[in-house]
Design a protein around this motif. Sequence first.
Motif, PDB file in Angstrom:
ATOM      1  N   GLN A   3       0.825  -1.199   0.000  1.00 21.08           N
ATOM      2  CA  GLN A   3       0.000   0.000   0.000  1.00 21.08           C
ATOM      3  C   GLN A   3       0.861   1.253   0.000  1.00 21.08           C
ATOM      4  O   GLN A   3       0.441   2.302  -0.487  1.00 21.08           O
ATOM      5  CB  GLN A   3      -0.938   0.016   1.204  1.00 21.08           C
ATOM      6  N   ALA A   4       2.053   1.176   0.546  1.00 20.53           N
ATOM      7  CA  ALA A   4       2.942   2.339   0.638  1.00 20.53           C
ATOM      8  C   ALA A   4       3.502   2.725  -0.728  1.00 20.53           C
ATOM      9  O   ALA A   4       3.896   3.863  -0.929  1.00 20.53           O
ATOM     10  CB  ALA A   4       4.079   2.057   1.610  1.00 20.53           C
ATOM     11  N   GLN A   5       3.536   1.791  -1.678  1.00 21.46           N
ATOM     12  CA  GLN A   5       4.072   2.074  -3.006  1.00 21.46           C
ATOM     13  C   GLN A   5       2.963   2.654  -3.873  1.00 21.46           C
ATOM     14  O   GLN A   5       2.192   1.934  -4.491  1.00 21.46           O
ATOM     15  CB  GLN A   5       4.631   0.802  -3.632  1.00 21.46           C
ATOM     16  N   LYS A   6       2.894   3.967  -3.912  1.00 21.33           N
ATOM     17  CA  LYS A   6       1.838   4.659  -4.637  1.00 21.33           C
ATOM     18  C   LYS A   6       2.291   4.944  -6.062  1.00 21.33           C
ATOM     19  O   LYS A   6       3.389   5.431  -6.291  1.00 21.33           O
ATOM     20  CB  LYS A   6       1.517   5.967  -3.924  1.00 21.33           C
ATOM     21  N   ILE A   7       1.416   4.675  -7.010  1.00 22.01           N
ATOM     22  CA  ILE A   7       1.700   4.975  -8.409  1.00 22.01           C
ATOM     23  C   ILE A   7       1.293   6.426  -8.661  1.00 22.01           C
ATOM     24  O   ILE A   7       0.178   6.822  -8.325  1.00 22.01           O
ATOM     25  CB  ILE A   7       0.920   4.024  -9.335  1.00 22.01           C
ATOM     26  N   PRO A   8       2.188   7.231  -9.220  1.00 26.54           N
ATOM     27  CA  PRO A   8       1.849   8.648  -9.442  1.00 26.54           C
ATOM     28  C   PRO A   8       0.735   8.813 -10.468  1.00 26.54           C
ATOM     29  O   PRO A   8       0.624   8.027 -11.414  1.00 26.54           O
ATOM     30  CB  PRO A   8       3.156   9.266  -9.933  1.00 26.54           C
ATOM     31  N   THR A   9      -0.077   9.841 -10.276  1.00 28.64           N
ATOM     32  CA  THR A   9      -1.171  10.125 -11.197  1.00 28.64           C
ATOM     33  C   THR A   9      -0.642  10.913 -12.389  1.00 28.64           C
ATOM     34  O   THR A   9       0.489  11.422 -12.373  1.00 28.64           O
ATOM     35  CB  THR A   9      -2.274  10.939 -10.511  1.00 28.64           C
ATOM     36  N   ALA A  10      -1.491  11.049 -13.407  1.00 24.42           N
ATOM     37  CA  ALA A  10      -1.107  11.806 -14.599  1.00 24.42           C
ATOM     38  C   ALA A  10      -0.819  13.259 -14.239  1.00 24.42           C
ATOM     39  O   ALA A  10       0.122  13.867 -14.764  1.00 24.42           O
ATOM     40  CB  ALA A  10      -2.206  11.716 -15.656  1.00 24.42           C
ATOM     41  N   THR A  11      -1.600  13.812 -13.330  1.00 29.47           N
ATOM     42  CA  THR A  11      -1.406  15.205 -12.913  1.00 29.47           C
ATOM     43  C   THR A  11      -0.056  15.394 -12.235  1.00 29.47           C
ATOM     44  O   THR A  11       0.653  16.368 -12.510  1.00 29.47           O
ATOM     45  CB  THR A  11      -2.537  15.632 -11.956  1.00 29.47           C
TER      46      THR A  11
END
Length: 143
Positions: free
Chosen positions: A19-27
């Motif tokens: 859960q700690a590994q967040k995928i960055p959003t397009a923004t």
Amino acid sequence: MRRNLLVLFMLFAVTYSLQAQKIPTATEIATKGVATMEKRLKLNSTQKNIIYNYTLELTKDQIALGKKQKTGAPIEDDYTKFIKKQNETSESIRNILKPEQQTEYDLYLEEQLRGGKKKKGKKSKDEEEEVVTGISGLILPKD
């Protein structure tokens, strides 16, 4: 009992780390890219906003292509369309830049294709690193 607690603890640890590994959003990706270009190309606010819009649309398409690729669907046509749109976007960005910014933008694109700017340690021009070869390089100096 201890084994069950250990397994349960490991399960929680793995779940938390995923859960700690967040995928960055397009923004987020577009904002970071435009901030880098703003520093390097010295963009004015109008240029920055236009480039942000171009970059955001391209990033959304890139993320959608990545998701489609993960599903296992054939993406050859989509990939070709994406490359075409990427080239069109680069050309559109070049068209809103001043001539001196265009040359710096070309250098920026080349650098991105090579994998980004590599950070190097600071060394003066006169300072050279001493290289010791052979067995003498393995002997510790005496105090």
